[in-house]
Scaffold this active site. Structure first.
Site, PDB file in Angstrom:
ATOM      1  N   ASN A  99       0.879  -1.172   0.000  1.00  0.00           N
ATOM      2  CA  ASN A  99       0.000   0.000   0.000  1.00  0.00           C
ATOM      3  C   ASN A  99       0.914   1.218   0.000  1.00  0.00           C
ATOM      4  O   ASN A  99       1.795   1.331   0.840  1.00  0.00           O
ATOM      5  CB  ASN A  99      -0.883  -0.038   1.260  1.00  0.00           C
ATOM      6  CG  ASN A  99      -1.634   1.270   1.512  1.00  0.00           C
ATOM      7  OD1 ASN A  99      -1.893   1.627   2.654  1.00  0.00           O
ATOM      8  ND2 ASN A  99      -1.991   1.980   0.478  1.00  0.00           N
ATOM      9  N   GLY A 100       0.701   2.116  -0.967  1.00  0.00           N
ATOM     10  CA  GLY A 100       1.527   3.319  -1.044  1.00  0.00           C
ATOM     11  C   GLY A 100       1.925   3.580  -2.481  1.00  0.00           C
ATOM     12  O   GLY A 100       1.333   3.026  -3.409  1.00  0.00           O
ATOM     13  N   GLU A 479     -22.089  19.554   1.578  1.00  0.00           N
ATOM     14  CA  GLU A 479     -21.994  18.148   1.977  1.00  0.00           C
ATOM     15  C   GLU A 479     -23.100  17.330   1.319  1.00  0.00           C
ATOM     16  O   GLU A 479     -22.866  16.215   0.842  1.00  0.00           O
ATOM     17  CB  GLU A 479     -22.045  18.055   3.514  1.00  0.00           C
ATOM     18  CG  GLU A 479     -22.199  16.668   4.094  1.00  0.00           C
ATOM     19  CD  GLU A 479     -21.107  15.682   3.676  1.00  0.00           C
ATOM     20  OE1 GLU A 479     -20.081  16.090   3.115  1.00  0.00           O
ATOM     21  OE2 GLU A 479     -21.320  14.471   3.898  1.00  0.00           O
ATOM     22  N   GLU A 486     -21.274  11.409  -5.061  1.00  0.00           N
ATOM     23  CA  GLU A 486     -20.346  10.289  -4.900  1.00  0.00           C
ATOM     24  C   GLU A 486     -21.021   8.923  -4.960  1.00  0.00           C
ATOM     25  O   GLU A 486     -20.411   7.964  -5.395  1.00  0.00           O
ATOM     26  CB  GLU A 486     -19.446  10.453  -3.673  1.00  0.00           C
ATOM     27  CG  GLU A 486     -20.104  10.503  -2.339  1.00  0.00           C
ATOM     28  CD  GLU A 486     -19.113  10.764  -1.193  1.00  0.00           C
ATOM     29  OE1 GLU A 486     -17.900  10.560  -1.350  1.00  0.00           O
ATOM     30  OE2 GLU A 486     -19.574  11.168  -0.107  1.00  0.00           O
ATOM     31  N   LYS A 601     -12.092   5.021   0.571  1.00  0.00           N
ATOM     32  CA  LYS A 601     -12.393   5.771   1.788  1.00  0.00           C
ATOM     33  C   LYS A 601     -11.164   6.450   2.372  1.00  0.00           C
ATOM     34  O   LYS A 601     -11.223   7.552   2.875  1.00  0.00           O
ATOM     35  CB  LYS A 601     -12.995   4.823   2.818  1.00  0.00           C
ATOM     36  CG  LYS A 601     -13.503   5.550   4.031  1.00  0.00           C
ATOM     37  CD  LYS A 601     -14.502   4.737   4.771  1.00  0.00           C
ATOM     38  CE  LYS A 601     -15.154   5.553   5.856  1.00  0.00           C
ATOM     39  NZ  LYS A 601     -16.029   6.604   5.316  1.00  0.00           N
TER      40      LYS A 601
END
Ligand code: G6P
Length: 606
Positions: A99-100, A479, A486, A601
């Protein structure tokens, strides 16, 4: 982004890895894969596929008895969504998940002459090939050599061919948490939800260390070989908090959890109807003599920050700047030692927010983070942290994490008002008393779910929508519009109601849904005039207000009433409607609200 997991223990690991990966899917769901020591021998097998964990499950053997394996759920950065680009990546003796982002992968290909070894387009496979090039039988030396060559961010779980039963981990910036239990062995993952049913105690794998996982031990050492004793933490929620609990989606479950989450967030911070952060070790001096404030965050967290900013500036006259983290980190920070910086983040791992915090700390030591995930990087690096107690939020679209962020901002506002002398004790108590009625007020809104479901049928056919409002309603409109975009892919724009006529009203045509928020009594008549302007141009108006009855019903097509509450707190009622509108629009269009396309997320790449 991307979720990674590793387990070496005494029981077959495959289902544990797959279940853990399913809980990490919120971090990315473009492809999924696992690797394991087949029959616990030195042979490593890989199963991977573009698609979701359910697709991976379908191609996994039932008779896999391996007790040691690693897994990955991907959010694509380098290279498209293909089987070849899915993790784990295996090169020679090395199989790993990552991950990265490896920034210098082009240089590594040249330096180690890796071109012929690569079959994917990923930076990760280059890392695997570099580890392999540096491997001469000693995993520790190999990791040391390789990470010293890598530029970028990473969390790696690595299996070496001649080391069955062992997993090696190392990280820089990207998160990794771990736990060891005598009964079940060694666990590692991007997030605790992956293995919460096996351990409520966990530690954050320290950066620039190497963790060695075996079935009966777990050790951590620094790059000089010195043993590091990790600091264990405990969470107070269990696996049921990370499950759907009978709801069809995490999102709707999390919407319903809001009253309880708000109670948890405010409960220990109110003493005698006044804000009190003693248990958080946040001294009142943090709020004394504050000349200005900057709030830094991304996405929904920024919109929560917006809500707090407008309250603080308007009530107490303290100038507050709200900054998008990815902009702030490349701008000149205009901060002094009396500036209070508040960083808002559900995950506590958003890379832009983390880097912005680091930059802010070069100017002021008054940094306070509002974070949901215990022990996350932002929580650890800010001078003070106020944990929001939303519990695990799994749906990609944030709901309960948003409302607890707003209520936490309100607690901070109350404290600032009190310390600056702008709030009398009596005013502050009244404010806090109203705050304590919020969970019940939200519950009433949740009880009317059916009405919203019926209403949103109309929305599913829309291509464009507008959210309008003034003051706090405008902040909420942003919001609300984000939520709809989304998860339903319907284009939604938020506009300050009074600004619409300066251009955007040109887009209003017959039948375009406009969600008009008119909960703020101080600007009520003004916003009603703005609603008339769009209605006159054919908009289909869904009005959200506190009116028991509308005096002129012709101004809207649908009226959604919210119970009367002080202007400052109307957001908590109205937001439930915005969340449900988005949720049912998404369902109505046949989308999966929990896993919207292209999103993840936890955004750990910039
Ligand atoms: C992503 C998520 C949003 C979230 C944002 C900031 O975009 O999809 O829901 O608001 O990141 O995340 P954070 O964890 O810092 O609150």
């Amino acid at each position: 982004m991307c979720g990674i997991i590793g387990l070496t223990g005494h029981n077959p690991s495959q289902n544990i890895l797959l279940d853990g990966l399913a809980r990490l899917e919120y971090r990315g769901y473009d492809s999924a894969g696992i690797a394991f020591f087949r029959d616990n021998s030195g042979h490593i097998s890989v199963r991977k596929t573009a698609g979701k964990v359910s697709d991976l499950r379908a191609i996994c053997d039932d008779d896999n008895t391996s007790t040691c394996g690693i897994g990955h759920s991907r959010w694509a950065t380098h290279g498209g969504v293909t089987n070849a680009n899915a993790h784990p990546h295996k090169v020679g003796n090395v199989t790993l998940v990552h991950n990265g982002i490896i920034e210098n992968y082009h240089d590594l290909i040249k330096e180690f002459n890796l071109q012929d070894k690569l079959v994917s387009e990923t930076d990760t496979e280059v890392a695997a090939a570099t580890f392999d090039a540096n491997y001469d039988g000693d995993p520790i030396e190999c990791i040391k050599k390789t990470v010293s060559k890598i530029h970028g961010t990473f969390a790696f779980c690595i299996m070496f061919k001649n080391r069955p039963g062992e997993i090696y981990c190392t990280r820089r910036v990207s998160p990794l948490v771990a736990a060891f239990t005598e009964k079940d062995g060694s666990f590692v993952a991007s997030d605790l939800t992956a293995f919460i049913e096996y351990s409520k105690q966990f530690f954050i794998v320290p950066e620039d260390t190497i963790m060695i996982m075996k079935a009966d031990s777990m050790t951590v050492q620094d790059m000089d070989g010195k043993e590091v004793t990790p600091e264990y933490m405990t969470v107070d929620w269990d696996v049921t908090a990370a499950q759907k609990d009978g709801y069809p989606h995490y999102m709707i479950k999390e919407i319903h959890e809001q009253p309880a989450a708000i109670k948890r967030t405010i409960m220990t911070r109110i003493k005698d109807d006044l804000p009190d952060f003693t248990e958080d070790n946040i001294p009142d001096s943090l709020f004394e003599g504050v000349t200005d404030m900057t709030i830094i965050a991304c996405g929904t967290a920024m919109y929560a920050g917006n809500m707090g900013a407008s309250l603080i500036q308007n009530k107490f006259g303290i100038p507050v700047n709200v900054c998008i983290a990815s902009e702030f980190r490349y701008e000149r920070p205009v901060l002094s030692e009396n500036s209070l910086v508040i960083v808002v983040s559900q995950s506590g791992e958003t890379i832009d927010t983390l880097e912005a915090l680091r930059l802010a700390k070069t100017k002021t030591q008054r940094t306070l983070s509002l974070v949901n995930v215990k022990g996350s990087s932002i929580a650890r690096e800010s001078n003070y942290v106020l944990y929001t107690h939303a519990g695990p939020e799994i749906a990609v679209a944030s709901t309960k994490a948003y409302t607890v962020q707003v209520v936490a901002m309100y607690l901070i506002a109350a404290k600032l008002g009190l310390t600056s002398g702008e709030f009398t004790e009596a005013e502050c108590k009244k404010f806090i008393q109203t705050m304590q009625t919020v969970p019940e007020a939200m519950q009433k809104m949740l009880d009317n779910e059916q009405d919203i479901e019926n209403l949103t049928r109309r929305m599913t056919n829309a291509e464009h929508t507008f959210y309008i409002g003034r003051g706090q309603d405008y902040r909420l409109a942003m919001e609300g519009a984000l939520k709809l975009k989304e998860i339903s892919y319907i284009h939604a724009e938020a506009y300050a109601a009074g600004e619409l006529k300066h251009g955007t009203i040109a887009l209003i045509s017959e039948g375009i849904p406009v969600i008009a928020l008119a909960t703020q009594q101080s600007v009520y008549s003004k916003v009603i005039s703005n609603i008339r302007e769009v209605k006159a141009r054919g908009a289909y108006v869904i009005l959200i207000s506190m009116d028991d009855e509308i005096t002129d019903p012709s101004i809207c097509d649908v009226h959604l009433n919210i119970p009367k509450i002080d202007d400052d707190f109307a957001v908590f009622e109205a937001v439930v409607l915005c969340q449900m509108i988005a949720y049912y629009a998404s369902i109505g269009k046949g989308c999966n609200p929990d896993q919207p396309r292209n999103l993840a997320k936890s955004v750990t790449v910039e």
